[in-house]
Design a protein around this motif. Sequence first.
Motif, PDB file in Angstrom:
ATOM      1  N   ARG A  34     -12.144   6.298   5.960  1.00  0.00           N
ATOM      2  CA  ARG A  34     -11.358   6.126   4.731  1.00  0.00           C
ATOM      3  C   ARG A  34     -11.577   7.260   3.728  1.00  0.00           C
ATOM      4  O   ARG A  34     -11.022   7.222   2.634  1.00  0.00           O
ATOM      5  CB  ARG A  34     -11.653   4.760   4.103  1.00  0.00           C
ATOM      6  CG  ARG A  34     -11.414   3.619   5.056  1.00  0.00           C
ATOM      7  CD  ARG A  34     -11.280   2.292   4.408  1.00  0.00           C
ATOM      8  NE  ARG A  34      -9.972   2.143   3.769  1.00  0.00           N
ATOM      9  CZ  ARG A  34      -9.501   0.975   3.336  1.00  0.00           C
ATOM     10  NH1 ARG A  34     -10.228  -0.116   3.454  1.00  0.00           N
ATOM     11  NH2 ARG A  34      -8.309   0.903   2.769  1.00  0.00           N
TER      12      ARG A  34
ATOM     13  N   ASP B  29      -9.563  -8.133  -1.516  1.00  0.00           N
ATOM     14  CA  ASP B  29      -9.038  -7.368  -0.399  1.00  0.00           C
ATOM     15  C   ASP B  29      -8.606  -8.372   0.688  1.00  0.00           C
ATOM     16  O   ASP B  29      -8.852  -9.567   0.591  1.00  0.00           O
ATOM     17  CB  ASP B  29     -10.103  -6.371   0.105  1.00  0.00           C
ATOM     18  CG  ASP B  29      -9.483  -5.199   0.840  1.00  0.00           C
ATOM     19  OD1 ASP B  29     -10.099  -4.131   0.905  1.00  0.00           O
ATOM     20  OD2 ASP B  29      -8.337  -5.356   1.339  1.00  0.00           O
TER      21      ASP B  29
ATOM     22  N   ASP C  58       0.831  -1.207   0.000  1.00  0.00           N
ATOM     23  CA  ASP C  58       0.000   0.000   0.000  1.00  0.00           C
ATOM     24  C   ASP C  58       0.861   1.250   0.000  1.00  0.00           C
ATOM     25  O   ASP C  58       1.290   1.708   1.049  1.00  0.00           O
ATOM     26  CB  ASP C  58      -0.898   0.017   1.251  1.00  0.00           C
ATOM     27  CG  ASP C  58      -1.898  -1.099   1.238  1.00  0.00           C
ATOM     28  OD1 ASP C  58      -1.670  -2.099   1.940  1.00  0.00           O
ATOM     29  OD2 ASP C  58      -2.885  -0.985   0.497  1.00  0.00           O
TER      30      ASP C  58
ATOM     31  N   GLU D   2      -8.521   3.113   7.437  1.00  0.00           N
ATOM     32  CA  GLU D   2      -9.355   1.922   7.648  1.00  0.00           C
ATOM     33  C   GLU D   2      -9.605   1.720   9.136  1.00  0.00           C
ATOM     34  O   GLU D   2      -8.732   1.986   9.955  1.00  0.00           O
ATOM     35  CB  GLU D   2      -8.681   0.684   7.069  1.00  0.00           C
ATOM     36  CG  GLU D   2      -9.594  -0.538   7.136  1.00  0.00           C
ATOM     37  CD  GLU D   2      -9.026  -1.750   6.429  1.00  0.00           C
ATOM     38  OE1 GLU D   2      -7.914  -1.648   5.874  1.00  0.00           O
ATOM     39  OE2 GLU D   2      -9.707  -2.789   6.420  1.00  0.00           O
TER      40      GLU D   2
ATOM     41  N   LYS E 236      -8.963   0.665  -6.351  1.00  0.00           N
ATOM     42  CA  LYS E 236      -9.783   0.053  -5.294  1.00  0.00           C
ATOM     43  C   LYS E 236     -10.702   1.121  -4.728  1.00  0.00           C
ATOM     44  O   LYS E 236     -10.501   2.323  -4.987  1.00  0.00           O
ATOM     45  CB  LYS E 236      -8.862  -0.519  -4.200  1.00  0.00           C
ATOM     46  CG  LYS E 236      -8.113   0.553  -3.420  1.00  0.00           C
ATOM     47  CD  LYS E 236      -7.107  -0.050  -2.455  1.00  0.00           C
ATOM     48  CE  LYS E 236      -6.448   1.010  -1.601  1.00  0.00           C
ATOM     49  NZ  LYS E 236      -5.406   0.477  -0.726  1.00  0.00           N
ATOM     50  N   HIS E 237     -11.793   0.755  -4.034  1.00  0.00           N
ATOM     51  CA  HIS E 237     -12.303  -0.588  -3.780  1.00  0.00           C
ATOM     52  C   HIS E 237     -13.547  -0.724  -4.621  1.00  0.00           C
ATOM     53  O   HIS E 237     -14.486   0.066  -4.466  1.00  0.00           O
ATOM     54  CB  HIS E 237     -12.614  -0.719  -2.302  1.00  0.00           C
ATOM     55  CG  HIS E 237     -11.453  -0.375  -1.427  1.00  0.00           C
ATOM     56  ND1 HIS E 237     -11.112   0.928  -1.094  1.00  0.00           N
ATOM     57  CD2 HIS E 237     -10.522  -1.140  -0.827  1.00  0.00           C
ATOM     58  CE1 HIS E 237     -10.033   0.923  -0.319  1.00  0.00           C
ATOM     59  NE2 HIS E 237      -9.654  -0.312  -0.127  1.00  0.00           N
TER      60      HIS E 237
HETATM   61  C1  GLC Z   1      -6.893  -3.492   3.577  1.00  0.00           C
HETATM   62  C2  GLC Z   1      -7.584  -2.432   2.758  1.00  0.00           C
HETATM   63  C3  GLC Z   1      -7.028  -2.281   1.371  1.00  0.00           C
HETATM   64  C4  GLC Z   1      -5.541  -2.603   1.370  1.00  0.00           C
HETATM   65  C5  GLC Z   1      -5.387  -4.071   1.709  1.00  0.00           C
HETATM   66  C6  GLC Z   1      -3.917  -4.491   1.758  1.00  0.00           C
HETATM   67  O1  GLC Z   1      -7.844  -4.208   4.322  1.00  0.00           O
HETATM   68  O2  GLC Z   1      -9.003  -2.522   2.644  1.00  0.00           O
HETATM   69  O3  GLC Z   1      -7.289  -0.936   0.954  1.00  0.00           O
HETATM   70  O4  GLC Z   1      -4.983  -2.337   0.093  1.00  0.00           O
HETATM   71  O5  GLC Z   1      -6.018  -4.403   2.942  1.00  0.00           O
HETATM   72  O6  GLC Z   1      -3.295  -3.856   2.832  1.00  0.00           O
END
Ligand code: GLC
Length: 681
Positions: A148, A263, A90, A446, A184-185
């Motif tokens: 988010r 996800d 990420d 998140e 995403k998402h």
């Molecule tokens: C998380 C998030 C997503 C992220 C993924 C990997 O739960 O929802 O945005 O890219 O996991 O970390």
Amino acid sequence: MTHEQLLALLNDMSPEEKAGQLTQIGLSLCAGGLSEPTGPMQEMQLTPSQVVLAGSLIGDGPSDPEETARVITEMTRLHPHHIPPVIMKDIIHGHRTIFPIPLAMGSTFDPGMNAQMAADEAEEASASGVQVTFAPMADVVRDPRWGRCMESAGESARLCGDMSAALVRGLHRNDDSALLSCAKHFAAYGLCQAGHEYAPVDVSRTELYNVYLPPFAAAIDAGVDMIMPSFIGIDRVPCVCNEWLLGAVLRDRLGFTGAVISDWADVSQLISHGIASDGEEATLYALRAGCDMDMMSNLYIRHAAPLAEKGMLSPETIDRSVLNILELKNRLGLLDDPLRGMSAQRQAAVCGRQDIREHAYEAAVRSCVLLKNEGSLPLRAGTRVYLAGDHADTGRLLGSWAADGDPAETMTLRQAFEERGVALSDLQHCDAVIYAVGEEQDTVGEDGSKAHISLTSAQMRELRSLACAGRPVIMVLFCGRPLVITDAVPYCDAVLNAWFPGTMGALAICDLLTGARDPSGHLSMTFPRAIGQIPIHHDRLSTCRPYAEGAIYCNRYRDEVNDPLYPFGYGLSYTRFAFDTATDGKSVTVTVRNTGDRAGETVVQLYGRACHAPFIRPDRQLIGYRRISLAPGAETSVTFTVTARDLAVYDSEGTLHECSGACLLGVGESGDVSLDIPFTL
Ligand code: GLC
């Protein structure tokens, strides 16, 4: 590799190899060596031979290119066909040098700035061992209770689409520092009820087609490499196993040809949803729907081959997904060069490089939004400042999803003031108070939903106490979402919204407050007056009984006005701009003049509404925008072409209805401009 070579490789792979290629596990799982199943490997019920087959590893800690290279080399050596894992992470708003959060980047209204951030983060991340990033987050967001919001470019589908497409293009640098992208998402995660994380979504097809899918369409048109279905469900079918969404919409309607990755552990969540009775069923439903890769469930690697052997999953279904993953790796040349330039030496040379820091500084300067200024800003030379608040002495200004950014190495606001030589004083002898306040960065992103989004009672007590000192109070707000600051603003002479401005944010804020730089950010998301107004956004649909002063039985609240505290697109400068418009039936030409006594930047925005449409349409929509910079007294012209497509509306079948005929346009530097320009499409 050529496509034919990929097909030959695919045909030569065993069912277990194919199942492995559709599996993503944690990079840290492999860091301890691949010989014996210890620790997490055991917890994930994986054998060493299964780990070796994993198609991808997710970066789940600080990036160490040497360790990553060692793991890739070892896994590639041990793999029966020497297929390397692809490394994903990420990288949402910077890798080592952290840029402002995406909601702040949206407030620059500058897709070029987003592309620059993407190119910089790709360079830092690829050197550090990352090959794919889970970005852009293309969700349209309209409920600031959702944590988010910070990851999105805001409430406008048009702006989210432009920023997402720019990010994809910026990541795809035309050198070996390119990063692959993952939008995403998919889709409508931002609609989780009441902004409640992971809560159900109930979305009509028309809202999907008109609002939530267009930013993904823009990312796909820009060449995005992967799509990640959202945790929520559409039509009560989880996105990860929603055949209509992943097939008819994503592949057929939007023309996506890349790879789909779930996800985190979302395939296994079909069991907690009660959709699948066990891991085998979850695997069957998700793979069959078109989710190519299973992130961190470890279900595909265990069940895909047996399902194929039992004839419950067609070999074509599995081969389609495996080919999507092989083509993804081939796009980066990983099948020939698995390490692709990652090294500690390159990481040291690139990460934190001065030009990248300068880009992050510029982004911070342009994303901060001046919400109020009664005259205390810019601070006059020699002003003695009393700096207070819970964000005055912290480096926790990066926001969530800050990858390898380090708050401990991030300059604090006080350090920035000291570096710039601003006179700091105590409250008794100061000329102005700067109150640095807002959210803690770990409470956004998140799992960052909040039922209360005002300043805390302690923060309000502190603000009232500071205001009693009789000096102008300048509030610098740090937030990952619009907060309800209606009760705080009256105590402040000025309010600067800094969002979470990143590594260079403190210096940028200081330079904005002293006038070394001019504020030019414009809100990417509406600031409500009250939490009861949510959802509130500039492009709300028309109502049968619009509000009218003094009217009853109309669209109103008994206890609050309809207008927000600060609308989408709003932002002040230290100078002023005047706008004149002329139309010629196809376009609108806006002449902008800087009528103040100092240089400044603003974002010229064009909004519009069709007078008649076959369906209920928004009261206004953002048609175009342009960031411009002018010296005092200077002027420039900006021409926007307006077409029937700009105000078109999709029906519930996804058919686009262009609006011709009379429409009303409005031009200015805020989303609440009056639509007073008659125009005929
Ligand atoms: C998380 C998030 C997503 C992220 C993924 C990997 O739960 O929802 O945005 O890219 O996991 O970390």
